[in-house]
Design a protein around this motif. Structure first.
Motif, mmCIF file in Angstrom:
data_model
loop_
_atom_site.group_PDB
_atom_site.id
_atom_site.type_symbol
_atom_site.label_atom_id
_atom_site.label_comp_id
_atom_site.label_asym_id
_atom_site.label_seq_id
_atom_site.Cartn_x
_atom_site.Cartn_y
_atom_site.Cartn_z
ATOM 1 N N LYS A 6 11.465 5.482 -3.945
ATOM 2 C CA LYS A 6 10.889 6.718 -3.402
ATOM 3 C C LYS A 6 10.175 6.425 -2.081
ATOM 4 O O LYS A 6 10.323 7.177 -1.105
ATOM 5 C CB LYS A 6 9.926 7.332 -4.411
ATOM 6 N N ALA A 7 9.425 5.333 -2.027
ATOM 7 C CA ALA A 7 8.725 4.946 -0.805
ATOM 8 C C ALA A 7 9.722 4.630 0.308
ATOM 9 O O ALA A 7 9.530 5.042 1.457
ATOM 10 C CB ALA A 7 7.828 3.735 -1.073
ATOM 11 N N LYS A 57 12.793 5.795 0.641
ATOM 12 C CA LYS A 57 13.411 7.053 1.079
ATOM 13 C C LYS A 57 12.490 7.797 2.044
ATOM 14 O O LYS A 57 12.933 8.319 3.060
ATOM 15 C CB LYS A 57 13.743 7.937 -0.118
ATOM 16 N N GLU A 58 11.200 7.850 1.724
ATOM 17 C CA GLU A 58 10.263 8.539 2.615
ATOM 18 C C GLU A 58 10.179 7.822 3.954
ATOM 19 O O GLU A 58 10.145 8.460 5.015
ATOM 20 C CB GLU A 58 8.879 8.654 1.998
ATOM 21 N N ARG A 92 1.088 4.106 -2.931
ATOM 22 C CA ARG A 92 0.893 5.532 -2.687
ATOM 23 C C ARG A 92 1.980 6.376 -3.348
ATOM 24 O O ARG A 92 1.800 7.565 -3.575
ATOM 25 C CB ARG A 92 0.901 5.804 -1.186
ATOM 26 N N HIS A 93 3.108 5.739 -3.653
ATOM 27 C CA HIS A 93 4.217 6.435 -4.325
ATOM 28 C C HIS A 93 4.302 6.020 -5.795
ATOM 29 O O HIS A 93 5.374 5.951 -6.379
ATOM 30 C CB HIS A 93 5.527 6.144 -3.584
ATOM 31 N N ASN A 94 3.133 5.720 -6.357
ATOM 32 C CA ASN A 94 3.005 5.360 -7.775
ATOM 33 C C ASN A 94 3.905 4.197 -8.171
ATOM 34 O O ASN A 94 4.468 4.187 -9.266
ATOM 35 C CB ASN A 94 3.271 6.580 -8.660
ATOM 36 N N SER A 115 0.832 -1.204 0.000
ATOM 37 C CA SER A 115 0.000 0.000 0.000
ATOM 38 C C SER A 115 0.869 1.257 0.000
ATOM 39 O O SER A 115 0.578 2.219 -0.726
ATOM 40 C CB SER A 115 -0.904 -0.011 1.236
ATOM 41 N N PHE A 116 1.944 1.257 0.791
ATOM 42 C CA PHE A 116 2.832 2.412 0.868
ATOM 43 C C PHE A 116 3.525 2.647 -0.469
ATOM 44 O O PHE A 116 3.643 3.785 -0.931
ATOM 45 C CB PHE A 116 3.860 2.201 1.985
ATOM 46 N N ILE A 117 3.952 1.572 -1.103
ATOM 47 C CA ILE A 117 4.590 1.689 -2.419
ATOM 48 C C ILE A 117 3.571 2.180 -3.452
ATOM 49 O O ILE A 117 3.888 3.032 -4.287
ATOM 50 C CB ILE A 117 5.237 0.360 -2.839
ATOM 51 N N ASP A 119 6.797 3.364 -7.053
ATOM 52 C CA ASP A 119 8.234 3.635 -6.960
ATOM 53 C C ASP A 119 8.729 3.198 -5.582
ATOM 54 O O ASP A 119 8.623 3.936 -4.600
ATOM 55 C CB ASP A 119 8.496 5.124 -7.184
ATOM 56 N N ALA A 120 9.286 1.986 -5.513
ATOM 57 C CA ALA A 120 9.730 1.418 -4.242
ATOM 58 C C ALA A 120 10.873 2.222 -3.629
ATOM 59 O O ALA A 120 10.939 2.377 -2.404
ATOM 60 C CB ALA A 120 10.149 -0.034 -4.432
#
Length: 59
Positions: free
Chosen positions: A32-33, A35-36, A25-27, A21-23, A29-30
């Protein structure tokens, strides 16, 4: 790494769902997820450290 956490299959499945789900939410992009998540964990760690640091007595 100071702690090794072992998950049972139910916990692993729940964690997998949250990660997906978190990935998402970042379209998708694992990186980017990730890093956040690192930034978020850093902020949380700073807050925990501040709570655990003994405060100096007022003068």
């Amino acid at each position: 790494m100071s702690h090794i956490i072992r998950l049972d299959s139910r916990q692993e499945a729940a964690l997998q769902g949250v990660a997906e789900s978190f990935i998402a939410r970042h379209n998708g992009d694992a990186v980017k997820a990730l890093k956040e998540m690192i930034v978020l964990n850093g902020h949380l760690q700073e807050r925990l450290d501040a709570l655990n640091t003994p405060r100096k007595a007022g003068r």
